[in-house]
Write a protein that holds these residues in place. Structure first.
Motif, PDB file in Angstrom:
ATOM      1  N   ASN A 155       0.822  -1.213   0.000  1.00  0.00           N
ATOM      2  CA  ASN A 155       0.000   0.000   0.000  1.00  0.00           C
ATOM      3  C   ASN A 155       0.857   1.264   0.000  1.00  0.00           C
ATOM      4  N   PRO A 214      -4.347   7.073   1.976  1.00  0.00           N
ATOM      5  CA  PRO A 214      -4.133   5.646   2.257  1.00  0.00           C
ATOM      6  C   PRO A 214      -3.090   5.423   3.352  1.00  0.00           C
ATOM      7  N   HIS A 217      -4.324   5.123   7.040  1.00  0.00           N
ATOM      8  CA  HIS A 217      -4.920   3.827   7.371  1.00  0.00           C
ATOM      9  C   HIS A 217      -3.835   2.758   7.555  1.00  0.00           C
ATOM     10  N   SER A 239      -7.402   1.485   2.652  1.00  0.00           N
ATOM     11  CA  SER A 239      -6.129   1.860   2.028  1.00  0.00           C
ATOM     12  C   SER A 239      -6.055   1.365   0.587  1.00  0.00           C
ATOM     13  N   ASN A 243      -5.918   3.802  -2.585  1.00  0.00           N
ATOM     14  CA  ASN A 243      -4.730   3.668  -3.428  1.00  0.00           C
ATOM     15  C   ASN A 243      -5.094   3.512  -4.896  1.00  0.00           C
TER      16      ASN A 243
END
Length: 272
Positions: A155, A214, A217, A239, A243
């Protein structure tokens, strides 16, 4: 006619050729390789020794000491991913190579994919030495997180690359006078990401903005996994969703800026 047909389809070989080009540039410079590992290692050493000191003097930091090292390493994933895209892009600008690149059948989105790929490679080279060195020095292994670590890493890698693409688009649009944004934008995001503290620490009006990233998170999930031993699936879903959105926006911004620069004849003019 044949040239038009060659440009009309996606080519894995062209992407691979560009990745190989950037890899050879990286491999041919010891200074570049050392620089990739230098800053993550230095940050890990500084924060690691601070964590060790606090570990010995505070009951709370007995649990949170490892969290600080994990936060430093994961922050550097996002930072290195962003810089990996931006630096590879800027090297083409500095060397005035855009005209030569796009005299070939290379498509703009293939170039973008090659930038994302070399960014992932650069990030791995930079992060692994610091993560491995933390094991004998501080008896902390980020790899013990297992699947959550993979989720966090991917991520942050994607988000950093998306920011890098957007910044590269801005540089294409505005010229090399905007190249400092490659470093400035990602550091502007850092306070809102809650790297070393919970998002609840921020003022109430700022928290919704933070949760639109993101990275916030990811770091909230990292603290839950490290301190409480639980994996927050909702943080992971948020996330991933954000993303996808940011990656699409970053890619669109990059391709749009490239299109404008090409139509204005700026590709041959940009450089040092």
């Amino acid at each position: 006619m044949t040239g038009s047909l060659q440009r009309s389809y996606f080519s894995v070989r062209r992407v691979a050729a560009m990745v190989l080009r950037y890899f050879y540039l990286l491999r041919g410079s010891i200074a570049r390789i050392v620089e990739l590992a230098y800053w993550p290692t230095m940050q890990m050493l500084i924060w690691g020794f601070m964590s060790q000191f606090l570990y010995e003097h505070s009951e709370w930091f007995v649990r949170a000491g490892g969290v600080l090292i994990a936060a430093v390493l994961l922050w550097d994933v996002m930072f290195r991913s962003n810089i990996g895209v931006s630096i590879s892009f800027l090297e083409e600008m500095w060397s005035r190579n855009l005209g030569q690149l796009f005299a070939s059948p290379l498509r703009p989105y293939e170039w973008a994919l090659s930038l994302l790929t070399i960014s992932a490679i650069r990030t791995m080279i930079g992060i692994l030495p610091a993560a491995l060195l933390a094991i004998p020095l501080y008896h902390f292994s980020i790899f013990e997180m297992g699947f959550p670590l993979i989720a966090f890493f991917l991520n942050l890698l994607i988000f950093g690359a998306a920011v890098g693409l957007a910044v590269s688009g801005l540089v294409l649009r505005c010229g090399l006078g905007a190249e400092s944004l490659a470093w400035a934008v990602i550091f502007a995001i850092a306070p809102l990401s809650g790297i070393y503290y919970p998002i609840s620490t921020l003022p109430n009006w700022l928290q919704p903005i933070a949760y639109a990233l993101p990275s916030s998170h990811v770091f909230e999930g990292m603290r839950a996994a490290s301190i409480e031993g639980i994996f927050l699936a909702d943080r992971f879903v948020w996330s991933i969703t954000l993303n996808i959105l940011y990656l699409i926006l970053g890619l669109c911004a990059f391709l749009y800026a490239f299109r404008v620069a090409r139509h204005r004849g700026q590709l041959l003019q940009m450089g040092e």
